[in-house]
Design a protein around this motif. Structure first.
Motif, PDB file in Angstrom:
ATOM      1  N   GLU A 152      -0.116 -15.991  35.051  1.00 62.57           N
ATOM      2  CA  GLU A 152      -0.811 -14.705  34.947  1.00 62.57           C
ATOM      3  C   GLU A 152      -0.570 -13.816  36.157  1.00 62.57           C
ATOM      4  OE1 GLU A 152      -4.643 -16.298  32.291  1.00 62.57           O
ATOM      5  OE2 GLU A 152      -4.889 -15.807  34.412  1.00 62.57           O
ATOM      6  N   ASN A 153      -0.418 -14.419  37.328  1.00 69.16           N
ATOM      7  CA  ASN A 153      -0.478 -13.632  38.564  1.00 69.16           C
ATOM      8  C   ASN A 153       0.741 -13.671  39.473  1.00 69.16           C
ATOM      9  OD1 ASN A 153      -3.260 -12.816  38.132  1.00 69.16           O
ATOM     10  ND2 ASN A 153      -3.819 -14.909  38.635  1.00 69.16           N
ATOM     11  N   HIS A 154       1.673 -14.606  39.283  1.00 71.08           N
ATOM     12  CA  HIS A 154       2.689 -14.784  40.318  1.00 71.08           C
ATOM     13  C   HIS A 154       4.118 -14.949  39.835  1.00 71.08           C
ATOM     14  CE1 HIS A 154      -0.305 -15.014  43.520  1.00 71.08           C
ATOM     15  NE2 HIS A 154      -1.017 -15.810  42.738  1.00 71.08           N
ATOM     16  N   VAL A 155       4.368 -15.843  38.900  1.00 69.24           N
ATOM     17  CA  VAL A 155       5.741 -16.281  38.589  1.00 69.24           C
ATOM     18  C   VAL A 155       6.563 -15.168  37.950  1.00 69.24           C
ATOM     19  CG1 VAL A 155       7.119 -17.961  37.304  1.00 69.24           C
ATOM     20  CG2 VAL A 155       4.899 -18.633  38.267  1.00 69.24           C
ATOM     21  N   THR A 156       7.838 -15.108  38.325  1.00 67.44           N
ATOM     22  CA  THR A 156       8.749 -14.186  37.644  1.00 67.44           C
ATOM     23  C   THR A 156      10.109 -14.843  37.439  1.00 67.44           C
ATOM     24  OG1 THR A 156       9.484 -11.876  37.541  1.00 67.44           O
ATOM     25  CG2 THR A 156       9.754 -13.003  39.666  1.00 67.44           C
ATOM     26  N   SER A 157      10.945 -14.227  36.626  1.00 62.25           N
ATOM     27  CA  SER A 157      12.236 -14.791  36.239  1.00 62.25           C
ATOM     28  C   SER A 157      13.161 -14.975  37.439  1.00 62.25           C
ATOM     29  CB  SER A 157      12.929 -13.862  35.232  1.00 62.25           C
ATOM     30  OG  SER A 157      12.078 -13.584  34.147  1.00 62.25           O
ATOM     31  N   GLY A 158      13.901 -16.076  37.413  1.00 63.53           N
ATOM     32  CA  GLY A 158      14.917 -16.314  38.430  1.00 63.53           C
ATOM     33  C   GLY A 158      14.413 -16.951  39.698  1.00 63.53           C
ATOM     34  N   GLU A 159      13.105 -17.185  39.809  1.00 65.56           N
ATOM     35  CA  GLU A 159      12.564 -17.793  41.014  1.00 65.56           C
ATOM     36  C   GLU A 159      12.755 -19.307  41.000  1.00 65.56           C
ATOM     37  OE1 GLU A 159       9.016 -14.915  42.615  1.00 65.56           O
ATOM     38  OE2 GLU A 159       8.461 -16.388  41.088  1.00 65.56           O
TER      39      GLU A 159
ATOM     40  N   VAL B 226       9.282 -18.034  31.564  1.00 63.83           N
ATOM     41  CA  VAL B 226       9.785 -16.706  31.944  1.00 63.83           C
ATOM     42  C   VAL B 226      11.138 -16.803  32.648  1.00 63.83           C
ATOM     43  CG1 VAL B 226       7.542 -15.572  32.036  1.00 63.83           C
ATOM     44  CG2 VAL B 226       8.434 -16.700  34.098  1.00 63.83           C
ATOM     45  N   GLY B 227      11.789 -17.969  32.534  1.00 64.65           N
ATOM     46  CA  GLY B 227      13.109 -18.108  33.139  1.00 64.65           C
ATOM     47  C   GLY B 227      13.077 -18.411  34.615  1.00 64.65           C
ATOM     48  N   ALA B 228      12.011 -19.064  35.096  1.00 64.26           N
ATOM     49  CA  ALA B 228      11.938 -19.513  36.487  1.00 64.26           C
ATOM     50  C   ALA B 228      12.180 -21.017  36.539  1.00 64.26           C
ATOM     51  CB  ALA B 228      10.574 -19.179  37.089  1.00 64.26           C
ATOM     52  N   PHE B 229      12.785 -21.481  37.616  1.00 66.12           N
ATOM     53  CA  PHE B 229      13.019 -22.911  37.821  1.00 66.12           C
ATOM     54  C   PHE B 229      11.794 -23.465  38.557  1.00 66.12           C
ATOM     55  CE2 PHE B 229      16.487 -26.230  38.412  1.00 66.12           C
ATOM     56  CZ  PHE B 229      15.690 -27.190  39.025  1.00 66.12           C
ATOM     57  N   GLY B 230      10.870 -24.038  37.798  1.00 63.49           N
ATOM     58  CA  GLY B 230       9.692 -24.663  38.381  1.00 63.49           C
ATOM     59  C   GLY B 230       9.809 -26.162  38.272  1.00 63.49           C
ATOM     60  N   THR B 231       9.470 -26.861  39.349  1.00 62.34           N
ATOM     61  CA  THR B 231       9.546 -28.314  39.304  1.00 62.34           C
ATOM     62  C   THR B 231       8.443 -28.930  40.148  1.00 62.34           C
ATOM     63  OG1 THR B 231      11.072 -30.204  39.452  1.00 62.34           O
ATOM     64  CG2 THR B 231      11.146 -28.611  41.260  1.00 62.34           C
ATOM     65  N   GLY B 232       7.946 -30.075  39.726  1.00 66.86           N
ATOM     66  CA  GLY B 232       6.873 -30.751  40.423  1.00 66.86           C
ATOM     67  C   GLY B 232       7.402 -31.618  41.560  1.00 66.86           C
ATOM     68  N   VAL B 233       6.660 -31.640  42.661  1.00 61.67           N
ATOM     69  CA  VAL B 233       7.036 -32.464  43.817  1.00 61.67           C
ATOM     70  C   VAL B 233       5.797 -33.172  44.357  1.00 61.67           C
ATOM     71  CG1 VAL B 233       8.988 -31.009  44.495  1.00 61.67           C
ATOM     72  CG2 VAL B 233       6.711 -30.538  45.436  1.00 61.67           C
ATOM     73  N   GLY B 234       6.025 -34.196  45.167  1.00 58.92           N
ATOM     74  CA  GLY B 234       4.944 -34.909  45.814  1.00 58.92           C
ATOM     75  C   GLY B 234       4.549 -34.255  47.132  1.00 58.92           C
TER      76      GLY B 234
ATOM     77  N   ALA C 291      12.394 -26.904  32.969  1.00 60.27           N
ATOM     78  CA  ALA C 291      12.661 -26.359  31.639  1.00 60.27           C
ATOM     79  C   ALA C 291      12.895 -24.872  31.791  1.00 60.27           C
ATOM     80  CB  ALA C 291      11.485 -26.619  30.704  1.00 60.27           C
ATOM     81  N   LEU C 292      13.728 -24.313  30.949  1.00 56.71           N
ATOM     82  CA  LEU C 292      14.068 -22.892  31.071  1.00 56.71           C
ATOM     83  C   LEU C 292      14.240 -22.257  29.706  1.00 56.71           C
ATOM     84  CD1 LEU C 292      16.612 -23.373  33.954  1.00 56.71           C
ATOM     85  CD2 LEU C 292      14.632 -21.860  34.121  1.00 56.71           C
ATOM     86  N   MET C 293      13.689 -21.055  29.568  1.00 53.33           N
ATOM     87  CA  MET C 293      13.887 -20.242  28.372  1.00 53.33           C
ATOM     88  C   MET C 293      14.789 -19.064  28.728  1.00 53.33           C
ATOM     89  SD  MET C 293      11.931 -21.274  25.750  1.00 53.33           S
ATOM     90  CE  MET C 293      10.503 -22.306  25.390  1.00 53.33           C
ATOM     91  N   GLU C 294      15.676 -18.696  27.821  1.00 51.74           N
ATOM     92  CA  GLU C 294      16.496 -17.504  28.039  1.00 51.74           C
ATOM     93  C   GLU C 294      15.598 -16.283  28.206  1.00 51.74           C
ATOM     94  OE1 GLU C 294      19.266 -17.145  24.848  1.00 51.74           O
ATOM     95  OE2 GLU C 294      20.409 -18.934  25.428  1.00 51.74           O
ATOM     96  N   VAL C 295      15.930 -15.433  29.154  1.00 54.06           N
ATOM     97  CA  VAL C 295      15.168 -14.211  29.401  1.00 54.06           C
ATOM     98  C   VAL C 295      15.536 -13.180  28.336  1.00 54.06           C
ATOM     99  CG1 VAL C 295      14.737 -12.338  31.037  1.00 54.06           C
ATOM    100  CG2 VAL C 295      15.057 -14.682  31.861  1.00 54.06           C
ATOM    101  N   ASP C 296      14.517 -12.657  27.647  1.00 47.78           N
ATOM    102  CA  ASP C 296      14.750 -11.651  26.620  1.00 47.78           C
ATOM    103  C   ASP C 296      13.668 -10.580  26.698  1.00 47.78           C
ATOM    104  OD1 ASP C 296      12.499 -12.878  25.547  1.00 47.78           O
ATOM    105  OD2 ASP C 296      13.557 -13.857  23.899  1.00 47.78           O
ATOM    106  N   GLU C 297      13.567  -9.741  25.692  1.00 50.51           N
ATOM    107  CA  GLU C 297      12.596  -8.646  25.731  1.00 50.51           C
ATOM    108  C   GLU C 297      11.159  -9.153  25.738  1.00 50.51           C
ATOM    109  OE1 GLU C 297      12.808  -5.375  26.311  1.00 50.51           O
ATOM    110  OE2 GLU C 297      14.871  -5.926  26.793  1.00 50.51           O
ATOM    111  N   ILE C 298      10.917 -10.286  25.081  1.00 52.52           N
ATOM    112  CA  ILE C 298       9.567 -10.862  25.103  1.00 52.52           C
ATOM    113  C   ILE C 298       9.197 -11.255  26.527  1.00 52.52           C
ATOM    114  CG2 ILE C 298       8.167 -12.823  24.325  1.00 52.52           C
ATOM    115  CD1 ILE C 298       9.721 -12.695  21.669  1.00 52.52           C
ATOM    116  N   THR C 299      10.158 -11.838  27.244  1.00 50.36           N
ATOM    117  CA  THR C 299       9.941 -12.190  28.649  1.00 50.36           C
ATOM    118  C   THR C 299       9.641 -10.950  29.472  1.00 50.36           C
ATOM    119  OG1 THR C 299      11.714 -13.820  28.330  1.00 50.36           O
ATOM    120  CG2 THR C 299      10.882 -13.516  30.575  1.00 50.36           C
TER     121      THR C 299
END
Length: 423
Positions: free
Chosen positions: A106-113, A128-136, A222-230
């Motif tokens: 809602e507040n931070h993430v954007t595509s390509g980050e 939204v096409g950002a590379f997010g991954t969990g870490v310890g 996981a990644l979704m292609e960036v499109d108009e919905i994004t």
């Protein structure tokens, strides 16, 4: 040779012209998210450093969401430690705002980050096409202190979606079907990329639900292609893309899956594994004690609307506790404005504050020995929601709500054919 979306994001973060699977690169991180599950441990390690420092406090977002409100004196102490540290260092801090991944979207993430989160479901940001991954905690601390980390470039599984989901079938059913198909280890340390014409039929809530659960197949991201919905989603939240990457036509994928969305059916994941998926009809008649509609996977307004439409004019079964938990305060307010909260409460559901709740199995709705929960949460491991000898079934918002009404697992179409009770 071209690059995949994941490879392009890593290359940009590493300042490299190109990367390939198996390479290890030092990368600059865009954001670092942590929640109350482990942040107190990170703080302890930080305070033990000889020369503690935060590389860029503007990148940090800390969110209290797992045990809200506090369930014990021990939890209160860890929350206070987190709260005080954030205040002292000027870290962006949320408490009571909702589940960490929903708040981030809602507040931070954007595509390509490129984003590290101290929670495994950080892969949700791929919607939204950002590379997010969990870490310890250790990796998080290093990134917090240096602003950088290292990444092994993952291989990518490509999922080409075509067609459209049938009425009464949801994104949750799709991703559970995929996990069942490839297995809980089917994407170990891989990126799962989604595209194709069928992607355009999925709204942002659908996309978040799909990316969020990819870690249950072992995925690194996981990644979704960036499109108009994004782009529409980002702009409606006051953001623009950092990058709008798409995989090159000659990119190399470890495997490509073509999925006809019209073939997907309502799904249930049986205890005690997320990949133990069956057609929901196979579980019909299974007694339940509790139902849960919420979590970072299925607690958005779209999910609450599905549940409210089914339960309006009906009642929760007298032998069932039905907990409804919006994923964020923003979702809660929207549900209030639309009358959805009233609908659930009139039906006898227990509506909770925005938090992880039953999915986490720690502070709300804990189930006892031998009890059965049907849930829109993320996991159904043994003991996940309470006693080690309890049972958790995973399903969509529709199946969960229908089951709460019936007192046993049923699909939504079985409820919709029933005569509505007059309240």
């Amino acid at each position: 040779m071209g690059m995949t979306m994941a490879e392009k994001i890593i290359a940009a973060a590493a300042g490299a012209a190109s990367v390939k699977p198996g390479d290890i690169h030092t990368v600059e991180l865009d954001r670092l998210m942590s929640n109350d599950g482990t942040t107190h441990l990170t703080i302890d390690m930080y305070n033990d450093l000889k020369n503690p420092r935060i590389a860029d406090v503007g990148k940090l977002v800390w969110i209290v969401d797992h045990n809200v409100p506090c369930d014990s004196v021990k939890t209160a102490a860890s929350h206070k430690k987190m709260r005080d540290f954030a205040r002292e260092h000027g870290i962006t801090f949320y408490e009571g705002a909702g589940v960490c991944h929903q708040v981030m979207m809602e507040n931070h993430v954007t595509s390509g980050e490129l984003i590290f989160g101290a929670d495994s479901h950080t892969c949700a940001y791929g919607a939204v096409g950002a590379f997010g991954t969990g870490v310890g905690c250790t990796d998080y601390l290093y990134a917090m202190v240096t602003g950088k980390s290292w990444l092994l470039v993952p291989e990518t599984l490509k999922f080409n979606l075509r067609g459209k989901l049938n009425d009464g079938v949801y994104a949750r059913d799709l991703i559970l079907s995929i996990i069942g198909m490839i297995g809980a280890n089917g994407a170990n340390y891989m990126a799962m990329e989604f595209g194709g014409d069928g992607l355009k039929t999925l709204n942002m809530s659908d996309r978040i639900a799909i990316c969020n659960l990819c870690v249950e197949a072992g995925a690194k991201t996981a990644l979704m292609e960036v499109d108009e919905i994004t782009l529409d989603y980002l702009r409606s939240h006051g953001r623009e893309p950092k990058h709008s990457f798409k995989s090159d036509a000659d990119a190399c994928f470890a495997k490509v899956y073509d999925i006809d969305l019209s073939t997907i059916k309502p799904i249930v994941a049986k205890p005690h594994f997320v990949d133990s998926v069956v057609d929901a009809k196979e579980c019909v008649g299974t007694h339940i004690d509790e139902a849960f509609l919420g979590s970072c996977n299925n607690g958005r307004i779209e999910d609450l609307r599905v549940g409210a439409a089914l339960i309006k004019g009906r009642k929760v079964h007298p032998h069932v506790r039905f907990l409804v938990v919006p994923a964020s305060a923003e979702v809660y307010r929207q549900a209030l404005a639309e009358g959805i909260i009233d609908t659930f409460m009139e039906a006898g559901a227990i509506v909770m504050n925005a938090n992880c709740s039953v999915c986490w199995g720690s502070c709300q709705g804990v189930i006892g020995e031998g009890e059965v929960l049907i849930s829109t949460g993320t996991r159904n491991f043994k003991g996940r929601a309470g006693h080690k000898d309890s049972f958790v079934y995973l399903a969509s918002a529709a199946t969960v709500t229908a089951s709460a009404i019936k007192g046993e697992i049923v699909t939504a179409d079985m409820i919709e054919c029933d005569t509505v009770n007059v309240l």
